[in-house]
Design an enzyme around this catalytic site. Structure first.
Site: not given
Ligand code: IPM
Ligand code: MN
Length: 322
Positions: A119, A170, A203, A227, A231
């Protein structure tokens, strides 16, 4: 005295879920002195503004920032993400991204490093647009950046009943960055003999998130792995509509936002689940020292199955329980 909080509703479903968050905070009896900031993809489309430095400076004087979601499909990808969200994380040095999850009967927390890795913006193009073009995007890992994140994760693990911390990386392929993370983790562990440690490749961690999340208490990982993994964490613990997060600078102003994005496909339809934003609001209240109100909000959100309906209905339901 009311806490001074900057509000960035943002784009898509962002303003709607933040409105419910503020409704619930009010219902919990906490008074906020809010300052609204019209920022995001829509603002950019209006006048080209993304995040002026004067606004950033103003934010340094606030008690917290509360964000909905930013990004619109009309704006080129990355412009708002980098120009607003990442600029906020980097400039305010929000180096801890804390994301708690509740799988059935078990809770765990991911500590995602929030200012480095892929990032950081290292890299660029060579001969762009030609058949010989080259694109590089390196991962930046500093001993300082990794250690402060790992240390935070150890402190958090120590404060929890589980007293267990897993490093996710990793190291079998990323032999430079992975080595720095692993060495830093192992050396820091020497100061925390009361915390049990483990290591998973990222993984494999994806399998365990789905099949046996109960093996996790606190996880620490780099920016991009974190990140993706968070999710997945949302998906295995009731859905992304429940996933909250804190972007913390333990020595400065911190920012609170749901894990989900602006969901332009359902914007304006009163369909989005505001619980993630509401729980992010509870994290903010904890940070502001309003522990009782935060605990009551979390309790009102505990029975996830009951939190169905429209955005405003769910907000009303939770507020009603308070
Ligand atoms: C998150 C989002 C952000 C990230 C994006 C929108 C830049 O996906 O906060 O997880 O990748 O960190
Ligand atoms: Mn995200």
């Amino acid at each position: 005295m009311a806490h001074k909080v900057g509000i960035i509703g943002g784009d898509g479903i962002g303003p709607d879920v933040v409105a419910e968050g503020l409704k619930v905070i009010r219902a919990a009896g906490v008074e906020l002195d809010t300052v609204d900031y019209h920022l995001g993809g829509q603002r950019y489309a209006e006048d080209g503004t993304v995040l002026p430095d004067e606004v950033l400076d103003e934010w340094r004087g606030l008690d917290a920032l509360y964000v909905g979601a930013v990004g619109t499909p009309e704006v080129p990808p990355g412009l708002i993400e980098r120009g607003l969200l990442l600029k906020m994380r980097f400039s305010l040095d929000l180096y801890i991204n804390l994301r708690p999850f509740e799988a059935p009967g078990h809770d765990f927390v991911v500590i995602r490093e929030n200012t480095e890795g892929t990032y950081a913006g290292e890299g660029g193009f060579l001969r762009q647009g030609t058949p010989h073009e080259v694109a590089t995007q390196g991962s930046v890992n500093t001993r300082h950046g990794v250690e402060r994140c790992v240390r935070y994760a150890f402190e958090l693990a120590r404060s929890r009943p589980g007293k267990h911390l897993t490093l996710v990386h990793k190291t079998n392929v990323l032999t430079f960055a992975g080595d720095l993370w692993e060495r830093t983790f192992n050396e820091t562990a020497e100061d925390y003999s009361d915390v049990e440690t483990a290591y998973n490749h990222v993984d494999a961690a994806c399998i365990y998130f789905v099949q046996s999340p109960e093996q996790y208490d606190v996880i620490v990982t780099d920016n991009l792995f974190g990140d993706i993994l968070t999710d997945l964490g949302g998906a295995v613990s009731g859905g992304i509509g429940f996933a909250s997060s804190a972007n913390l600078n333990p020595n400065g102003v911190s920012m609170f936002e749901p894990v989900h994005g602006s969901a332009p496909d359902i914007a304006g339809q009163n369909k989005a689940n505001p619980t993630a934003a509401i729980l992010s609001g509870a994290m903010m209240l904890d940070h502001l020292g309003e522990h009782d109100a935060a605990a009551r909000i979390r309790k009102a959100c505990a029975d996830k199955e009951s939190l169905t309906g429209s955005t405003t209905e769910i907000g009303d339901l939770i507020a009603g329980r308070l």
